[in-house]
Design an enzyme around this catalytic site. Structure first.
Site, mmCIF file in Angstrom:
data_model
loop_
_atom_site.group_PDB
_atom_site.id
_atom_site.type_symbol
_atom_site.label_atom_id
_atom_site.label_comp_id
_atom_site.label_asym_id
_atom_site.label_seq_id
_atom_site.Cartn_x
_atom_site.Cartn_y
_atom_site.Cartn_z
ATOM 1 N N CYS A 145 -4.827 8.503 10.026
ATOM 2 C CA CYS A 145 -4.962 7.798 11.302
ATOM 3 C C CYS A 145 -4.745 8.752 12.470
ATOM 4 O O CYS A 145 -3.888 9.632 12.410
ATOM 5 C CB CYS A 145 -3.914 6.693 11.407
ATOM 6 N N ARG A 204 1.110 14.592 13.732
ATOM 7 C CA ARG A 204 1.518 14.414 12.343
ATOM 8 C C ARG A 204 1.499 15.717 11.533
ATOM 9 O O ARG A 204 0.684 15.892 10.627
ATOM 10 C CB ARG A 204 0.665 13.342 11.673
ATOM 11 N N ASP A 225 4.967 0.587 12.028
ATOM 12 C CA ASP A 225 3.753 -0.048 11.495
ATOM 13 C C ASP A 225 3.613 -1.511 11.915
ATOM 14 O O ASP A 225 2.603 -2.147 11.590
ATOM 15 C CB ASP A 225 3.733 0.047 9.959
ATOM 16 N N LYS A 249 0.834 -1.212 0.000
ATOM 17 C CA LYS A 249 0.000 0.000 0.000
ATOM 18 C C LYS A 249 0.862 1.253 0.000
ATOM 19 O O LYS A 249 0.619 2.189 -0.744
ATOM 20 C CB LYS A 249 -0.897 0.000 1.250
ATOM 21 N N ASN A 250 1.896 1.249 0.867
ATOM 22 C CA ASN A 250 2.676 2.472 1.048
ATOM 23 C C ASN A 250 3.593 2.786 -0.129
ATOM 24 O O ASN A 250 4.202 3.860 -0.170
ATOM 25 C CB ASN A 250 3.493 2.402 2.346
ATOM 26 N N ARG A 308 -8.615 -0.406 4.959
ATOM 27 C CA ARG A 308 -7.732 0.610 4.382
ATOM 28 C C ARG A 308 -6.399 -0.001 3.972
ATOM 29 O O ARG A 308 -5.761 0.490 3.048
ATOM 30 C CB ARG A 308 -7.453 1.726 5.411
HETATM 31 C C1 UD1 Z 1 4.427 6.900 6.473
HETATM 32 C C2 UD1 Z 1 3.602 5.662 6.281
HETATM 33 C C3 UD1 Z 1 3.100 5.145 7.625
HETATM 34 C C4 UD1 Z 1 4.267 4.962 8.591
HETATM 35 C C5 UD1 Z 1 5.141 6.206 8.652
HETATM 36 C C6 UD1 Z 1 6.429 5.971 9.442
HETATM 37 C C7 UD1 Z 1 2.572 5.783 4.113
HETATM 38 C C8 UD1 Z 1 1.323 5.984 3.317
HETATM 39 N N1 UD1 Z 1 2.468 5.955 5.440
HETATM 40 O O1 UD1 Z 1 3.588 7.896 7.047
HETATM 41 O O2 UD1 Z 1 2.429 3.912 7.411
HETATM 42 O O3 UD1 Z 1 3.773 4.687 9.884
HETATM 43 O O4 UD1 Z 1 5.529 6.616 7.335
HETATM 44 O O5 UD1 Z 1 7.139 4.916 8.914
HETATM 45 O O6 UD1 Z 1 3.607 5.477 3.570
HETATM 46 N N2 UD1 Z 1 6.710 14.598 10.851
HETATM 47 C C9 UD1 Z 1 6.897 15.915 11.179
HETATM 48 N N3 UD1 Z 1 6.733 16.851 10.196
HETATM 49 C C10 UD1 Z 1 6.396 16.526 8.920
HETATM 50 C C11 UD1 Z 1 6.223 15.162 8.597
HETATM 51 C C12 UD1 Z 1 6.384 14.217 9.589
HETATM 52 O O7 UD1 Z 1 7.207 16.261 12.309
HETATM 53 O O8 UD1 Z 1 6.265 17.415 8.071
HETATM 54 C C13 UD1 Z 1 6.888 13.578 11.904
HETATM 55 C C14 UD1 Z 1 5.630 12.763 12.167
HETATM 56 O O9 UD1 Z 1 4.758 13.426 13.058
HETATM 57 C C15 UD1 Z 1 6.218 11.504 12.748
HETATM 58 C C16 UD1 Z 1 7.529 11.338 11.971
HETATM 59 O O10 UD1 Z 1 7.825 12.620 11.436
HETATM 60 O O11 UD1 Z 1 6.512 11.694 14.109
HETATM 61 C C17 UD1 Z 1 7.492 10.330 10.848
HETATM 62 O O12 UD1 Z 1 6.378 10.589 10.034
HETATM 63 P P1 UD1 Z 1 6.380 10.257 8.473
HETATM 64 O O13 UD1 Z 1 7.532 9.376 8.147
HETATM 65 O O14 UD1 Z 1 6.260 11.544 7.722
HETATM 66 O O15 UD1 Z 1 5.024 9.446 8.316
HETATM 67 P P2 UD1 Z 1 4.064 9.423 7.073
HETATM 68 O O16 UD1 Z 1 4.828 9.679 5.827
HETATM 69 O O17 UD1 Z 1 2.860 10.227 7.349
#
Ligand code: UD1
Length: 429
Positions: free
Chosen positions: A125, A130, A315, A22-23, A407
């Site tokens: 989620c 986030r 995850d 999915k990711n 999902r």
């Molecule tokens: C993706 C994955 C999700 C997984 C996560 C971490 C997909 C669709 N989703 O989510 O399944 O759990 O990676 O492996 O691929 N953060 C910030 N600022 C930002 C962006 C992120 O502070 O602008 C923080 C987040 O709050 C979190 C950390 O960085 O604490 C990691 O988040 P991130 O890797 O961005 O997660 P996603 O890409 O949303």
């Protein structure tokens, strides 16, 4: 609303085909916005998130055709043909983006191709705040002008994006995708430092290379992207879902079973499978996938913390916790990625698990057995941890709000049933 009912106690024995990730499928679909040629994606999983993103992309003007499947072939996923000949709308509305965080990643490609984008701030989620600051700072480093107005990110680059240096202060999968996708159409070279190394980022980069972009450092934390005027179409197969693989692997270990997970790869999961070895299961690569066996001696406790790849994935944190609820001893699991990702704890406790939470750390005292009960799914990965717990619990477990499962897990009940699980989906009316 549907429920899932499980009567626990059966060992899982047999084969489970693993779907496309999915990711990876989501950002690969979004990559179609970068070209007016056709992008063909094979092995796309049939999931609610994929269907939602299809609607979002159609809204932007992407033409999407899905190939029919050959009868009897259930494991190959679907083939998507995506063509973004004309982008008719550069707005991604709240009603759609709020339902799936990854749809925010259309921002970079729309901006790069059209010079403007208006994308709602995301939802997704409920596992922490986030934010999207890393995405926005990364795009600003490529010359984007960005404002926030009434819950929308308004991004402009009237003269196009230009290559730049992006140093992420924190590893973010989503921000890496967003900036990587945007950088392919920027003028000149972009260097992304402290990039996420998750295999799904590598899969997207590999597809972008097929589309004509030169990218060096794939699989490392420094990506060098040479921007170009135009990308071409390509044909790409989505890599196997390592989270689905790990989830079933932990379910097999939890029930003391013997299952071969097919069409998946051991190198996608090193740390997660190493943990399984410590727990007391045997992990063996086969010609087509990975065989997981646990016989006899019970489950050993573990001490682990979640980390960006190649560390232990957040995850799989909830699934690992479900597995060690019946370990012979006390496990300690620390969540370092998302601050609020313990909503499964109180539901696991309803099944008799003994878990104490202190800040970002859960201490799980193994119990001789769990007892079935009604529970509530709270997010995607948490809900599947309840399935694992239900498979080992004595008696019946009813899981409510299973739309979270749909999902991210394709044909979950069917895959488990064929290995001997007593699990059914019922409409709750
Ligand atoms: C993706 C994955 C999700 C997984 C996560 C971490 C997909 C669709 N989703 O989510 O399944 O759990 O990676 O492996 O691929 N953060 C910030 N600022 C930002 C962006 C992120 O502070 O602008 C923080 C987040 O709050 C979190 C950390 O960085 O604490 C990691 O988040 P991130 O890797 O961005 O997660 P996603 O890409 O949303």
């Amino acid at each position: 609303m549907d429920q899932i009912k499980i009567v626990g106690g059966n060992r899982l024995v047999g084969n489970i085909p693993i779907s496309g990730a999915k990711n990876a499928a989501l950002p690969l679909m979004i990559a179609s916005l970068l070209t007016d040629d056709r992008l063909t994606l094979k092995n796309v999983p049939n999931l609610a998130d994929v269907n939602l993103l299809s609607r979002i992309l159609r809204n932007h003007g992407v033409d999407l055709a899905v190939d029919g499947k050959r009868p009897g072939v259930t494991h190959l996923g679907e083939t998507f043909h995506l063509t973004a000949r004309d982008i008719v709308d550069t707005t991604a509305p709240y009603e759609m983006v709020s339902r799936m965080r990854a749809s925010f990643w259309v921002l970079g490609p729309l901006l790069a191709r059209m010079g403007q984008a208006r994308v709602s701030l995301p939802g997704g989620c409920a596992i922490g705040t986030r934010p999207v600051d890393l995405h926005l700072d990364g795009l600003r480093a490529l010359g984007a002008e960005i404002d926030i107005d009434a819950g929308y990110v308004i991004a402009k680059a009237p003269k196009g994006l230009r290559g730049g240096r992006v140093l992420f202060p924190k590893v973010s999968v989503g921000a890496t995708h967003n900036v990587l996708l945007a950088a392919t159409l920027a003028k000149g070279e972009t260097v992304i430092e402290n990039a996420a190394r998750e295999p799904e980022v590598g899969d997207v980069a590999a597809c972008l290379v097929k589309m004509g972009c030169q990218i060096d450092g794939i699989g490392t934390s420094t990506l060098h992207v040479q921007g170009c005027n135009r990308l071409e179409g390509a044909v790409h197969t989505v890599l196997p879902d390592r989270i689905e693989t790990g989830t079933f692997a932990y379910a097999v270990a939890a029930t003391g079973g013997d299952v071969t997970l097919e069409h998946t790869r051991i190198d996608l999961l090193e740390k997660a499978l190493e943990v399984l070895d410590n727990v007391g299961a045997t992990v063996t690569p086969t010609n087509t996938g990975i065989r997981i066996v646990r016989n006899g001696d019970g489950i050993n406790p573990v001490t682990i913390e979640t980390q960006p790849f190649p560390g232990f994935p957040t995850d799989l944190q909830a699934q690992l916790m479900a597995l060690v609820t019946t370990a012979r001893g006390t496990s300690v699991i620390r969540e370092t990625i998302f601050e609020n990702r313990f909503m499964h704890v109180q539901e696991l406790a309803r099944l008799g698990a003994d878990i104490r939470l202190h800040g970002d750390t859960a201490t799980i005292k193994g119990m001789p057995e769990l007892q079935g009960a009604p529970v509530m799914a709270t997010d995607l990965r948490a809900s599947v941890s309840l399935v694992i717990a239900g498979l080992v619990a004595k008696g019946e477990t009813t899981i409510n709000r299973v739309y979270h499962l749909d999902r991210g897990f394709e044909r979950l009940e069917e895959k488990l049933t064929r290995c001997g699980a007593n699990i059914v989906r019922v409409g709750a009316g």
